[in-house]
Write a protein that holds these residues in place. Structure first.
Motif, PDB file in Angstrom:
ATOM      1  N   LEU A 210    -101.576  26.570 -56.772  1.00 27.17           N
ATOM      2  CA  LEU A 210    -102.758  25.904 -57.328  1.00 27.17           C
ATOM      3  C   LEU A 210    -102.432  24.468 -57.741  1.00 27.17           C
ATOM      4  O   LEU A 210    -103.207  23.540 -57.458  1.00 27.17           O
ATOM      5  CB  LEU A 210    -103.277  26.700 -58.531  1.00 27.17           C
ATOM      6  CG  LEU A 210    -104.573  26.192 -59.178  1.00 27.17           C
ATOM      7  CD1 LEU A 210    -105.747  26.322 -58.215  1.00 27.17           C
ATOM      8  CD2 LEU A 210    -104.864  26.962 -60.471  1.00 27.17           C
ATOM      9  N   ILE A 211    -101.290  24.283 -58.388  1.00 26.47           N
ATOM     10  CA  ILE A 211    -100.874  22.935 -58.792  1.00 26.47           C
ATOM     11  C   ILE A 211    -100.663  22.063 -57.560  1.00 26.47           C
ATOM     12  O   ILE A 211    -101.078  20.894 -57.526  1.00 26.47           O
ATOM     13  CB  ILE A 211     -99.581  23.012 -59.642  1.00 26.47           C
ATOM     14  CG1 ILE A 211     -99.892  23.620 -61.012  1.00 26.47           C
ATOM     15  CG2 ILE A 211     -98.959  21.625 -59.809  1.00 26.47           C
ATOM     16  CD1 ILE A 211     -98.658  23.910 -61.852  1.00 26.47           C
ATOM     17  N   GLY A 212    -100.039  22.615 -56.545  1.00 24.77           N
ATOM     18  CA  GLY A 212     -99.810  21.857 -55.310  1.00 24.77           C
ATOM     19  C   GLY A 212    -101.108  21.399 -54.671  1.00 24.77           C
ATOM     20  O   GLY A 212    -101.229  20.247 -54.231  1.00 24.77           O
TER      21      GLY A 212
ATOM     22  N   LEU B  83    -103.652  24.751 -68.364  1.00 27.37           N
ATOM     23  CA  LEU B  83    -102.344  25.400 -68.357  1.00 27.37           C
ATOM     24  C   LEU B  83    -101.623  25.199 -69.690  1.00 27.37           C
ATOM     25  O   LEU B  83    -100.986  26.117 -70.213  1.00 27.37           O
ATOM     26  CB  LEU B  83    -101.495  24.848 -67.212  1.00 27.37           C
ATOM     27  CG  LEU B  83    -101.971  25.202 -65.791  1.00 27.37           C
ATOM     28  CD1 LEU B  83    -101.193  24.405 -64.752  1.00 27.37           C
ATOM     29  CD2 LEU B  83    -101.818  26.695 -65.531  1.00 27.37           C
ATOM     30  N   THR B  84    -101.743  23.986 -70.250  1.00 31.34           N
ATOM     31  CA  THR B  84    -101.108  23.687 -71.534  1.00 31.34           C
ATOM     32  C   THR B  84    -101.739  24.508 -72.651  1.00 31.34           C
ATOM     33  O   THR B  84    -101.036  25.120 -73.469  1.00 31.34           O
ATOM     34  CB  THR B  84    -101.232  22.190 -71.862  1.00 31.34           C
ATOM     35  OG1 THR B  84    -100.621  21.419 -70.819  1.00 31.34           O
ATOM     36  CG2 THR B  84    -100.555  21.866 -73.187  1.00 31.34           C
ATOM     37  N   ALA B  85    -103.057  24.552 -72.699  1.00 33.04           N
ATOM     38  CA  ALA B  85    -103.773  25.277 -73.750  1.00 33.04           C
ATOM     39  C   ALA B  85    -103.510  26.779 -73.686  1.00 33.04           C
ATOM     40  O   ALA B  85    -103.477  27.463 -74.710  1.00 33.04           O
ATOM     41  CB  ALA B  85    -105.275  25.010 -73.644  1.00 33.04           C
ATOM     42  N   MET B  86    -103.307  27.280 -72.472  1.00 30.77           N
ATOM     43  CA  MET B  86    -103.088  28.714 -72.290  1.00 30.77           C
ATOM     44  C   MET B  86    -101.631  29.108 -72.503  1.00 30.77           C
ATOM     45  O   MET B  86    -101.294  30.292 -72.476  1.00 30.77           O
ATOM     46  CB  MET B  86    -103.538  29.124 -70.880  1.00 30.77           C
ATOM     47  CG  MET B  86    -105.027  28.959 -70.647  1.00 30.77           C
ATOM     48  SD  MET B  86    -105.469  29.152 -68.898  1.00 30.77           S
ATOM     49  CE  MET B  86    -105.085  30.899 -68.664  1.00 30.77           C
TER      50      MET B  86
ATOM     51  N   LYS C 109     -95.409  19.016 -65.093  1.00 32.45           N
ATOM     52  CA  LYS C 109     -95.002  17.619 -64.949  1.00 32.45           C
ATOM     53  C   LYS C 109     -95.531  16.968 -63.665  1.00 32.45           C
ATOM     54  O   LYS C 109     -95.932  15.796 -63.698  1.00 32.45           O
ATOM     55  CB  LYS C 109     -93.478  17.501 -65.010  1.00 32.45           C
ATOM     56  CG  LYS C 109     -92.961  16.082 -65.245  1.00 32.45           C
ATOM     57  CD  LYS C 109     -91.462  16.109 -65.528  1.00 32.45           C
ATOM     58  CE  LYS C 109     -90.964  14.713 -65.881  1.00 32.45           C
ATOM     59  NZ  LYS C 109     -91.067  13.774 -64.748  1.00 32.45           N
ATOM     60  N   PRO C 110     -95.566  17.681 -62.523  1.00 35.23           N
ATOM     61  CA  PRO C 110     -96.137  17.048 -61.336  1.00 35.23           C
ATOM     62  C   PRO C 110     -97.572  16.582 -61.546  1.00 35.23           C
ATOM     63  O   PRO C 110     -97.975  15.540 -61.008  1.00 35.23           O
ATOM     64  CB  PRO C 110     -96.066  18.162 -60.284  1.00 35.23           C
ATOM     65  CG  PRO C 110     -94.924  19.015 -60.719  1.00 35.23           C
ATOM     66  CD  PRO C 110     -94.997  19.009 -62.219  1.00 35.23           C
TER      67      PRO C 110
END
Length: 242
Positions: free
Chosen positions: A183-185, A202-205, A212-213
């Motif tokens: 998903l990030i890719g 993603l951070t909140a979860m 970082k990417p």
């Protein structure tokens, strides 16, 4: 001809009712299409299958209210494949309605593909082409639909932003590490606002995944006005989301 007829008949027999199919869904070679057309014509006459439109058929399903015709998504399904492989997917308000993000459905359905421009006009079903950000496959089209919803967040009609964030968290939360990395890719191919929103989610979860990417791909001076504050997404400001 008889062996091909048996082969096609058995394939159709194994298909669910109310599911549309085209030549691409049959395990036959391109050289056999002409013979297959005659076989399918005979099966139509026997009532085994029905014709939806040119080259598209379905097995009729009989209900107490009569014969059920496949819905829009089933009618469009054969257009989403090429040589037996998925190369397109349904997106836009039709998809967002299915995701519970809007009660409205556009009269024209959007079909996203990387290398194909797909337009459909079949009775009341109208579809137009949009370009996907990456090549489409059976493995990634649902992830791309999720990223599309993030991309179009401000354009989705009658959207409840709180419900949208809840839905995004639920969808992302169901992904394992491998799928999250995919998903990030894919998100890296999308506009910056998508990367920022995914990073914030993603951070909140508290997902233990390398974001970082995503952060490195963003201009630290850019602010994303998505009408999302810290009460909805605690990490919003960290990702320059307002």
């Amino acid at each position: 001809m008889s062996s091909l007829s048996d082969k096609i008949t058995q394939q159709i027999k194994g298909m669910p009712e109310d599911i549309s199919f085209g030549y691409a869904q049959l395990i036959i070679s391109g050289q056999q299409y002409q013979s297959a057309a005659k076989i399918l014509e005979r099966l139509q006459k026997k009532g085994v299958i029905r014709k939806l439109s040119k080259g598209i058929f379905f097995k009729p399903k009989i209900t107490p209210f009569g014969e059920k015709i496949p819905g829009e998504e089933q009618v469009l399904k054969p257009y989403l494949y090429q040589d037996g492989k998925r190369t397109a997917y349904i997106t836009g308000n039709y998809l967002y309605n299915q995701m519970g993000l809007t009660t409205q459905v556009s009269a024209t359905i959007q079909i996203a593909s990387r290398n194909r421009r797909i337009f459909v006009s079949r009775g009341t079903i109208q579809a137009t082409a949009v370009k996907s950000y990456v090549d489409v496959s059976d493995e990634n089209y649902q992830l791309l639909g999720l990223l599309d919803a993030m991309k179009d967040l401000k354009q989705i009609p009658d959207l409840d932003i709180k419900s949208a964030i809840t839905m995004f968290k639920k969808q992302v939360g169901q992904l394992d590490e491998k799928r999250l990395l995919e998903l990030i890719g894919y998100a890296l191919k999308y506009p910056p606002r998508v990367r920022a929103l995914l990073g914030a989610l993603l951070t909140a979860m508290g997902k233990r995944i390398e974001t970082k990417p995503l952060s490195d791909s963003l201009n630290p001076l850019t602010t994303f006005k998505l009408n999302i504050d810290e009460t909805l997404l605690p990490s919003a400001l960290e990702w320059n989301i307002q």
